[in-house]
Design a protein around this motif. Structure first.
Motif, PDB file in Angstrom:
ATOM      1  N   PRO A 169       0.890  -1.356   0.025  1.00 32.13           N
ATOM      2  CA  PRO A 169       0.022   0.013   0.006  1.00 32.13           C
ATOM      3  C   PRO A 169       0.892   1.275   0.102  1.00 32.13           C
ATOM      4  O   PRO A 169       1.845   1.497   0.734  1.00 32.13           O
ATOM      5  N   VAL A 170       0.467   2.382  -0.831  1.00 29.20           N
ATOM      6  CA  VAL A 170       1.280   3.380  -1.144  1.00 29.20           C
ATOM      7  C   VAL A 170       0.352   4.485  -0.826  1.00 29.20           C
ATOM      8  O   VAL A 170      -0.659   4.706  -1.403  1.00 29.20           O
ATOM      9  N   GLY A 171       0.659   5.393   0.157  1.00 33.09           N
ATOM     10  CA  GLY A 171      -0.118   6.857   0.189  1.00 33.09           C
ATOM     11  C   GLY A 171      -0.856   6.448   1.517  1.00 33.09           C
ATOM     12  O   GLY A 171      -0.729   5.293   2.383  1.00 33.09           O
ATOM     13  N   ARG A 172      -1.868   7.359   1.657  1.00 36.54           N
ATOM     14  CA  ARG A 172      -2.668   7.153   2.654  1.00 36.54           C
ATOM     15  C   ARG A 172      -4.028   7.591   2.562  1.00 36.54           C
ATOM     16  O   ARG A 172      -4.431   8.236   1.505  1.00 36.54           O
ATOM     17  N   SER A 173      -5.011   7.309   3.487  1.00 35.99           N
ATOM     18  CA  SER A 173      -6.345   7.479   3.246  1.00 35.99           C
ATOM     19  C   SER A 173      -6.962   7.197   1.818  1.00 35.99           C
ATOM     20  O   SER A 173      -6.495   6.165   1.288  1.00 35.99           O
ATOM     21  N   VAL A 176      -4.713   5.805  -1.066  1.00 35.85           N
ATOM     22  CA  VAL A 176      -3.874   4.652  -1.160  1.00 35.85           C
ATOM     23  C   VAL A 176      -4.008   4.138  -2.364  1.00 35.85           C
ATOM     24  O   VAL A 176      -5.044   3.942  -2.920  1.00 35.85           O
TER      25      VAL A 176
END
Lengths: 591, 393, 153
Positions: A169-173, A176
């Motif tokens: 998973p890359v990024g957030r919220s 992602v």
């Protein structure tokens, strides 16, 4: 653990303490929808599809991770649960690129199935546009993150089963995505192209790089001589891919492929047998080098080279062990090299007109055929690779009724197969086939296992070991092996391969020969096989493989009459000059 | 009732006096005292601290951990910053007492990335305590070792959730874990772990010195102790106030000087939004969330701007792991946009979004997703005028 | 002169260890020294810890203080959450954008300053507030903000 009583939808059920609500419901015959759950993987509890109500709880419980406790009262279709499930589905669908009719997984999609089952016809949460398709291509695998529901099955597969861990998973919220190091293409990171992620994806976010179109074009081109080869595991997966019960279907498969308009239908099992002859001799020669000549440059244990995902893995992760890998090409590539040389001669066909197509349970084979060194015939040895699923699609498109079709036989010259070739499709199969042949070459006697079944290397245990002591009396020229105990190991799934390789690298392994298959269960669990997969499904396919082996007249590779003819007329001898030109290869270190 | 300064009183007990008293007690008696005080977690969730310590103390497993959650990220909250700036000796002493109580020799302060300037403050307090043998090896000559390290966060609100915080401390993405197991049994590196808020630890020395009963009596009604509140927004004297737990929001506003109040956000973005008619409600675990943040809005504020700011915050700060929170907040944000545009003009059209909010509250994995819809529900129902009639019910 | 990323990583590993739990501390060191975490450093951290490059990249991408894109020598983090917004963070943002000729999220062409907006930084009682590198600045006015920016190297 003792049994306890729980109440599921008002009915008292006895289950083992500590099992999850999901398992308890399974025992009680109550179906709970799931998405991120997969029987091969750790528990994520992310998708929130399996929410259930537990009496007295403020929040809903996640059935897949929550253990049952004594007298727990669970409701699986209360108003709250039904609302929650429908909401979760609508939320997923609202940000899902539901281009179903264009999707590789149409009608075999878990999200689609749940949407249908829960009667989701309108979606109040479609408050902004759906994402657009974003296709990313690598030789074996394609991704379209617009179809991804972030269940992380692929992430867990890559890490837990394969110890590769290139997708995360890359990024957030809400930003992602499942991505790679620096968001590169799968082609530019140490992805093995094994496709295990593909067969665990609940939607169409991951799929094979399709070659159906050029294969149809070749078939439809009258100037082309189209030759198909079919891998051992395809015959135990094809019926399943066509929606039929899991069973072997060799004869129907041959007939259906011929029905597509293909010129010759041949068998990868033939070159599996050939691999055994070449690899068996290579092993004996390495053993002689080590045991008799005390040649320190001889690398032992020798490791198999049939699985292209495994080869790419070792090239990336253990390049210092590459001298241990057998120089034998995989059966697919041996077949390709012979199709445009030996077969062309036999059929009196210009090799330039031959289109060589293989049907594989594998996505990494698509990568393997593109390796620049795989052109020893003077042409690209294998032109196209289809997965089991792609072949099923072509059969469907051609309107062939697989259930009713009459069984047919493979064409000649490269169509004979033995039980030894067939069991290449299961973990331990290459080892068993090699032992059947090597033991007999060096001792002059059949391997002393009941019915030739080398049970210690069979089965689903991640790493298997066996030791076989050679008799005191050996065939002429092999006296150096008299009384020697041959130690072998078998691993399937790259996480298990990693455990073995770490041992080998640390000098803690005294094996002579190691078989590695990239995929859990071996090729029958390959990334090109029917979706879904599970331990039970792989077990059934395994049973089909061994049933096919038992049913064949020839059980040992060296007994294959066409193999004998190939050596007599073309190759002359194992490890000979022609073999070296066409059947052996080398490997490269990769970052 | 007005301010009652204990934690932030100018005169503080001598550093180490509570620790000294604790070391003269059995660890079980220390846990008992904390439990009897009925202090509940000051971070907002309100789990009884004594029970947490008791569970961690009883848990099997070595290398038990005491972790201080100094990741206050709830909009409008700054009381922990204020405590660390001025009373970090009390924080470290409280952690050390916790270490003694549960049988741990290792404490970690997880300090939010936004507070790097507090690192030297804590370091100095630590060094002072070590010099006085109140921290480190053989504390006060006893067979008890305890030391504390500071670990920085890296900018993620969700790491205030204790299992996310632990994941972050383990060098991972700060995403919440599935429970069970709970940290008291298997937390940081699978060790039994107590995670408490800065304010909770800072209160412990006072409880030990003055006794559980004294602490109980500080609160109002069922509530025990005092509580710090961070007040900001449309207020004369923004800052940190200490009040008896259970005080009314009106009393707090009076102390801080609020006028022309339209709305008050209590407990941060994830808390409750109340109207000027609700100022007699109490700050307690049974009524308004007493996590600490109080933001005041006067009548000039358009509450839809406020709502938009909050939802944007959650859309930015959701960890993105579970469907309801990751997707749900985005859809609530869409709903706010549709209200603004006039594309949603009646409560009827809003119904699916209230339903969504309910599902988020009961179906999300952690407190973030479970509380983020609160502001949507409160502000839309109490403050937003829809063309097709007032939203208020 | 900036140190080589690999050197920073090996120093940080020597200080914090090569256990998985040291990752955030190691990344914080790199991020602080270089203003961002370059690819080379990610590869070095992954190698030292014994995890995949993708894993470290994934961790970095989760935290708002970390960046894999080069940033300026100074990083301004202006709070735009509610209390700061109510007290004029919008005007401060406009002031900084005008002063530097960049938008939030961008870096000045000379690599001097990166401007970011951030969630609540816990200075609501002194709003509007911002962090410049590790230093908080509070009760900002446009004039004060311009003065702070002018003082950055």
């Amino acid at each position: 653990m003792p049994n306890i009583s729980v109440k599921i939808n008002g009915i008292i059920t006895s289950v083992r303490e500590g099992v999850t609500i999901l398992d308890a419901c399974g025992t009680a015959g109550v179906d709970i929808p799931t998405l991120c759950y997969h029987p091969d993987l750790s528990l994520a509890g992310n998708c929130r599809m399996c929410l259930v109500e537990v009496e007295g709880w403020r929040t809903l419980a996640i059935a897949c991770v929550t253990p049952v406790t004594p007298n727990m009262a669970v409701l699986t279709h209360s108003k709250k649960v039904r609302h929650a499930r429908r909401t979760v589905l609508k939320l997923l669908l609202a940000s899902h690129n539901a281009n179903c009719s264009e999707c590789e997984r149409n009608k075999n999609c878990e999200l689609q199935e749940l949407a249908e089952k829960h009667n989701i016809t309108n979606n109040e949460y479609q408050t902004s546009p759906k994402p657009e398709s974003i296709e990313e291509v690598s030789p074996g695998i394609m991704r379209d993150n617009s179809r991804c529901i972030l269940c992380t099955r692929c992430v867990r597969t890559c890490e837990e089963l394969q110890s590769v861990a290139v997708i995360k998973p890359v990024g957030r919220s809400s930003s992602v995505t499942i991505s790679t190091f620096m968001d590169r293409s799968l082609n530019d990171v140490p992805c093995t192209q094994c496709g295990q992620c593909v067969i665990r994806c609940p939607t169409g976010a991951l799929f094979e790089t399709s070659e159906i179109r050029p294969v149809w074009e070749a078939i439809e081109n009258p100037d082309k001589f189209v030759v198909f080869q079919t891998a051992p595991a395809v015959r135990v997966g094809l019926a399943e891919a066509l929606g039929l019960p899991i069973d072997r279907s060799t004869g129907q498969m041959v007939a259906a492929i011929r029905g597509l308009g293909v010129d010759r239908v041949l068998d990868t099992d033939f070159t599996a047998d050939l691999t055994i002859i070449e690899e068996g001799h290579e092993l004996i020669s390495r053993l002689k080098g080590a045991l008799v000549d005390n040649d320190e440059s001889v690398a032992l244990p020798m490791m198999t080279s049939c699985s292209p995902g495994w080869i790419k893995f070792i090239e990336h992760k253990y390049p210092e062990l590459l001298p241990n890998v057998s120089t034998c090409k995989s059966p697919q590539q041996m077949f390709g090299a012979l199709a445009k040389t030996y077969l062309a001669g036999k059929e009196v066909i210009d090799p330039a007109s031959i289109v060589s197509v293989s049907v594989m349970p594998c996505t990494a084979k698509k990568f393997e055929k593109e390796r620049p060194e795989m052109r020893d015939s003077g042409y690209k040895d294998v032109d196209y690779v289809l997965t089991t699923r792609e072949l099923a699609r072509m059969i469907d498109e051609a309107g062939i009724d697989f259930e009713k079709i009459e069984e047919e036989k493979f064409d000649r010259w490269m169509g004979d197969s033995t039980g030894a070739g067939v069991i290449f499709g299961a973990t331990g199969g290459v080892m068993e086939a090699a032992l059947r042949t090597a033991y007999e070459i060096v001792s002059g006697h059949e391997i002393p296992f009941d019915g030739l079944n080398v049970e210690p290397v069979r089965g689903m245990e991640g790493i298997k070991e066996a030791a076989i002591t050679m008799p005191e009396k050996m065939a002429t020229g092999f006296e150096f092996l008299a009384g020697v105990t041959l130690k072998v190991a078998v691993a399937h799934g790259l996480a298990n391969a990693k455990i073995l390789m770490d041992k080998v690298r640390a000098g803690e392994a005294d094996y002579h020969f190691i078989e590695i298959m990239a995929c859990p269960g071996g090729c029958l669990g390959g990334g090109g096989q029917p979706i879904p997969t599970s331990p039970e499904i792989r077990q059934k396919r395994t049973e089909s493989i061994y049933a096919e082996d038992a049913a064949l007249h020839f059980r040992k590779s060296h007994a294959n009459p066409e193999i004998q003819l190939l050596y007599a007329e073309f190759l002359k001898e194992p490890l000979g000059q022609k073999s070296h030109e066409l059947l052996h290869t080398h490997y490269i270190k990769r970052d | 009732m007005s301010e009652k300064k204990i934690l932030i009183a100018a005169e503080q007990p001598i550093a180490g006096s509570a620790l000294k008293k604790s070391l003269g007690m059995t660890s079980a008696d220390v846990v008992f005292e904390v439990r009897e005080s009925e202090i509940r977690g000051r971070g907002g969730a309100g789990f009884p601290t004594g029970i947490k310590w008791n569970l961690a103390g009883a848990a099997s497993g070595s290398n038990k951990m005491v972790i201080c959650n100094a990741d206050e990220g709830e909009p409008g909250t700054f009381k922990d910053r204020y405590l660390i700036e001025n009373y970090s000796l009390k924080l470290l002493e409280g952690m050390t007492i916790a270490g003694y109580a549960i049988g741990s020799s290792h404490g970690i302060i997880y300090l939010r990335a936004e507070y790097p300037y507090l690192i030297p403050v804590i370091e100095k307090a630590r060094e002072d305590l070590i010099r006085e043998n109140l921290l480190g090896e053989n504390i006060l000559g006893k067979d008890f070792n305890f030391d504390i390290e500071i670990r920085p966060g890296a900018g993620a609100y969700v790491c205030g959730e204790e299992t996310s915080l632990i994941e972050s401390l383990e060098g991972k993405r700060g995403v919440p874990r599935n429970k069970p197991p709970y940290p008291v049994n298997s937390g940081y590196l699978f060790r039994p772990t107590v995670v408490n808020n800065v304010e909770t630890f800072a209160a412990v020395p006072h409880i030990i010195l003055n006794g559980a009963e004294w602490f109980q009596d500080l609160g109002i009604g069922d509530c025990t102790g005092t509580k710090l509140f961070s007040i900001s927004g449309d207020i004369e004297n923004p800052g940190v106030y200490e009040m008896p737990m259970g005080s009314s929001i009106g009393e707090l506003l009076e102390a801080a000087g609020a006028q022309d109040v339209q709305a008050v956000q209590v407990g941060g973005a994830s808390g409750a939004t109340i109207t000027a008619d609700e100022l007699d409600r109490s700050l307690s675990f049974s009524d308004l969330p007493p996590g600490g943040s109080v933001i005041v809005f006067n009548s000039s504020r358009d509450m839809i701007d406020v709502l938009e700011n909050f939802i944007e915050f959650f859309v930015h700060e959701s960890c993105g792991q579970c469907t309801t929170c990751r997707e749900g907040n985005v859809r609530l944000q869409d709903a706010v946009r549709l209200i603004r545009n006039g594309e949603i003009s009646s409560m009827e059209e809003l119904e699916p979004f209230f339903q969504l909010a309910e599902v988020m509250k009961i179906g999300s994995k952690c407190g973030l997703g479970q509380t983020s819809p609160n502001c949507f529900i409160d502000i839309v129902t109490k403050f937003i005028d829809l063309p097709a009639g007032k939203g208020g019910v | 002169m900036n140190r080589n990323p690999r050197e920073i990583v090996s120093d940080a590993v020597a200080r914090f260890g090569s256990g998985r739990e040291a990752v955030i501390q190691i990344l914080t060191e790199i991020n602080r020294e270089l203003s961002y975490i370059p690819e080379e450093a990610i590869v070095a951290v992954a190698g030292a810890i014994g995890v995949s490059n993708a894993e470290i990249y994934s961790v970095i991408s989760f935290y708002s203080f970390f960046s894999t894109e080069p940033r300026g020598r100074n990083i301004i983090r202006l709070c735009t959450t509610i209390s700061c917004q109510m007290n004029g963070s919008g005007e401060i943002l406009k002031t900084i954008e005008a002063e530097l000729g960049i938008k939030a999220g961008d870096t000045t062409p000379d690599g001097r300053i990166t401007l970011e907006t951030t969630s609540c930084i816990g200075l609501c009682d002194q709003a509007p507030a911002m962090m410049v590198n590790d230093t908080p600045h509070t009760r900002l006015t446009p004039d004060e903000t311009r003065r702070i920016i002018a003082g950055l190297e």
